[in-house]
Design a protein around this motif. Sequence first.
Motif, PDB file in Angstrom:
ATOM      1  N   ALA A  53     -18.616  15.620   1.630  1.00  0.00           N
ATOM      2  CA  ALA A  53     -19.129  14.720   0.595  1.00  0.00           C
ATOM      3  C   ALA A  53     -17.996  13.983  -0.098  1.00  0.00           C
ATOM      4  O   ALA A  53     -18.113  12.810  -0.431  1.00  0.00           O
ATOM      5  CB  ALA A  53     -19.948  15.516  -0.436  1.00  0.00           C
ATOM      6  N   TYR A  54     -16.865  14.677  -0.304  1.00  0.00           N
ATOM      7  CA  TYR A  54     -15.713  14.044  -0.957  1.00  0.00           C
ATOM      8  C   TYR A  54     -15.121  12.969  -0.061  1.00  0.00           C
ATOM      9  O   TYR A  54     -14.785  11.883  -0.511  1.00  0.00           O
ATOM     10  CB  TYR A  54     -14.653  15.093  -1.277  1.00  0.00           C
ATOM     11  N   VAL A  55     -14.997  13.275   1.242  1.00  0.00           N
ATOM     12  CA  VAL A  55     -14.448  12.302   2.184  1.00  0.00           C
ATOM     13  C   VAL A  55     -15.317  11.062   2.219  1.00  0.00           C
ATOM     14  O   VAL A  55     -14.835   9.936   2.212  1.00  0.00           O
ATOM     15  CB  VAL A  55     -14.336  12.932   3.586  1.00  0.00           C
ATOM     16  N   GLU A  56     -16.633  11.263   2.240  1.00  0.00           N
ATOM     17  CA  GLU A  56     -17.548  10.125   2.264  1.00  0.00           C
ATOM     18  C   GLU A  56     -17.400   9.289   1.000  1.00  0.00           C
ATOM     19  O   GLU A  56     -17.412   8.067   1.038  1.00  0.00           O
ATOM     20  CB  GLU A  56     -18.987  10.629   2.398  1.00  0.00           C
ATOM     21  N   GLU A  57     -17.218   9.952  -0.146  1.00  0.00           N
ATOM     22  CA  GLU A  57     -17.057   9.239  -1.411  1.00  0.00           C
ATOM     23  C   GLU A  57     -15.790   8.396  -1.407  1.00  0.00           C
ATOM     24  O   GLU A  57     -15.768   7.276  -1.906  1.00  0.00           O
ATOM     25  CB  GLU A  57     -17.012  10.244  -2.561  1.00  0.00           C
ATOM     26  N   MET A  58     -14.704   8.908  -0.798  1.00  0.00           N
ATOM     27  CA  MET A  58     -13.455   8.179  -0.776  1.00  0.00           C
ATOM     28  C   MET A  58     -13.505   6.992   0.179  1.00  0.00           C
ATOM     29  O   MET A  58     -12.737   6.057   0.068  1.00  0.00           O
ATOM     30  CB  MET A  58     -12.302   9.113  -0.362  1.00  0.00           C
ATOM     31  N   GLN A  59     -14.433   7.031   1.147  1.00  0.00           N
ATOM     32  CA  GLN A  59     -14.546   5.926   2.092  1.00  0.00           C
ATOM     33  C   GLN A  59     -15.446   4.812   1.566  1.00  0.00           C
ATOM     34  O   GLN A  59     -15.317   3.671   1.982  1.00  0.00           O
ATOM     35  CB  GLN A  59     -15.092   6.445   3.428  1.00  0.00           C
ATOM     36  N   ASN A  60     -16.356   5.149   0.699  1.00  0.00           N
ATOM     37  CA  ASN A  60     -17.326   4.180   0.211  1.00  0.00           C
ATOM     38  C   ASN A  60     -17.349   4.158  -1.309  1.00  0.00           C
ATOM     39  O   ASN A  60     -17.570   5.193  -1.944  1.00  0.00           O
ATOM     40  CB  ASN A  60     -18.730   4.532   0.729  1.00  0.00           C
ATOM     41  N   PRO A  61     -17.126   3.001  -1.920  1.00  0.00           N
ATOM     42  CA  PRO A  61     -17.136   2.937  -3.377  1.00  0.00           C
ATOM     43  C   PRO A  61     -18.541   3.134  -3.928  1.00  0.00           C
ATOM     44  O   PRO A  61     -19.531   2.872  -3.241  1.00  0.00           O
ATOM     45  CB  PRO A  61     -16.649   1.503  -3.654  1.00  0.00           C
ATOM     46  N   PRO A  62     -18.664   3.613  -5.159  1.00  0.00           N
ATOM     47  CA  PRO A  62     -19.995   3.742  -5.765  1.00  0.00           C
ATOM     48  C   PRO A  62     -20.618   2.373  -5.940  1.00  0.00           C
ATOM     49  O   PRO A  62     -19.950   1.413  -6.316  1.00  0.00           O
ATOM     50  CB  PRO A  62     -19.693   4.402  -7.129  1.00  0.00           C
ATOM     51  N   PHE A  63     -21.913   2.268  -5.653  1.00  0.00           N
ATOM     52  CA  PHE A  63     -22.594   0.982  -5.761  1.00  0.00           C
ATOM     53  C   PHE A  63     -22.966   0.742  -7.218  1.00  0.00           C
ATOM     54  O   PHE A  63     -23.684   1.522  -7.825  1.00  0.00           O
ATOM     55  CB  PHE A  63     -23.855   0.969  -4.892  1.00  0.00           C
ATOM     56  N   VAL A  64     -22.475  -0.359  -7.781  1.00  0.00           N
ATOM     57  CA  VAL A  64     -22.754  -0.669  -9.187  1.00  0.00           C
ATOM     58  C   VAL A  64     -23.380  -2.056  -9.325  1.00  0.00           C
ATOM     59  O   VAL A  64     -23.221  -2.712 -10.340  1.00  0.00           O
ATOM     60  CB  VAL A  64     -21.476  -0.568 -10.051  1.00  0.00           C
ATOM     61  N   GLY A  65     -24.073  -2.483  -8.287  1.00  0.00           N
ATOM     62  CA  GLY A  65     -24.800  -3.747  -8.372  1.00  0.00           C
ATOM     63  C   GLY A  65     -24.062  -4.901  -7.716  1.00  0.00           C
ATOM     64  O   GLY A  65     -22.935  -4.774  -7.245  1.00  0.00           O
ATOM     65  N   THR A  66     -24.723  -6.048  -7.687  1.00  0.00           N
ATOM     66  CA  THR A  66     -24.163  -7.228  -7.029  1.00  0.00           C
ATOM     67  C   THR A  66     -23.698  -8.284  -8.022  1.00  0.00           C
ATOM     68  O   THR A  66     -23.338  -9.388  -7.616  1.00  0.00           O
ATOM     69  CB  THR A  66     -25.206  -7.850  -6.083  1.00  0.00           C
ATOM     70  N   ALA A  67     -23.710  -7.974  -9.317  1.00  0.00           N
ATOM     71  CA  ALA A  67     -23.188  -8.911 -10.311  1.00  0.00           C
ATOM     72  C   ALA A  67     -21.668  -8.730 -10.423  1.00  0.00           C
ATOM     73  O   ALA A  67     -21.046  -8.040  -9.619  1.00  0.00           O
ATOM     74  CB  ALA A  67     -23.871  -8.699 -11.660  1.00  0.00           C
ATOM     75  N   TYR A  68     -21.073  -9.348 -11.446  1.00  0.00           N
ATOM     76  CA  TYR A  68     -19.614  -9.334 -11.580  1.00  0.00           C
ATOM     77  C   TYR A  68     -19.051  -7.919 -11.618  1.00  0.00           C
ATOM     78  O   TYR A  68     -18.022  -7.637 -10.994  1.00  0.00           O
ATOM     79  CB  TYR A  68     -19.207 -10.101 -12.841  1.00  0.00           C
ATOM     80  N   ASN A  69     -19.703  -7.014 -12.319  1.00  0.00           N
ATOM     81  CA  ASN A  69     -19.197  -5.642 -12.427  1.00  0.00           C
ATOM     82  C   ASN A  69     -19.126  -4.977 -11.057  1.00  0.00           C
ATOM     83  O   ASN A  69     -18.155  -4.288 -10.730  1.00  0.00           O
ATOM     84  CB  ASN A  69     -20.066  -4.818 -13.377  1.00  0.00           C
TER      85      ASN A  69
END
Length: 213
Positions: A53-69
């Motif tokens: 789970a940690y490896v997967e987290e380091m490969q993919n950033p957390p999704f925080v939407g498609t706006a500027y943030n």
Amino acid sequence: MKRWIGFILHLAMVVILTSFVSYTAPVKVDVKIPNSLIVSGNEETKVMFQPAAYVEEMQNPPFVGTAYNGFKEALAFKESQGRYDVVNTLGYMGKYQFGAGTLKLLGVYNATNFLNDPVLQERAFEANVARNKWILRRYIKLYNGKKIRGTEITESGIIAAAHLAGAGNVKKYLRSYGNDDVADAYGSNISYYMRKFSGFDICSIPQKKNAKI
């Protein structure tokens, strides 16, 4: 005759039983276990690999939407895994991996203060987005929605590519329809950033000539 048969059967039983009990006595060898491998009952065993789970987290950033943030956090994850204190082997600094030259254009002259100030880093990134939007405003208007080498060109992709390679190289890429595809020292190129950061809505950041902090 019966006596001979009985004798032979008795002899056969003796031979069979003897074969079962014949064995070579084991040799006892004293083995010394290194102290580094001895684990006491109260000692935790350390795992030398990261959980899946940690490896997967380091490969993919957390999704925080498609706006500027979402745009800035996705780009930051690609640049530094979102860490403010990172300095790479080429001297690029912070969460968004700014070079000293770009920072001076934005009004930042002290690298130590920059690395130790997350708020300053966020302001520098926003100012750089506004600055690149101004420089590339005509190209954004002209190429937005078109496809180059299978990738739809969007404002966010153009701005991300400018962060990687500079606005001048992005202009060359667009004018050449992808033939002038500049890559950084680590192999990331303009076309990759155009594709990876396509489709974010960054209209909340207005274009600004000579944007500074």
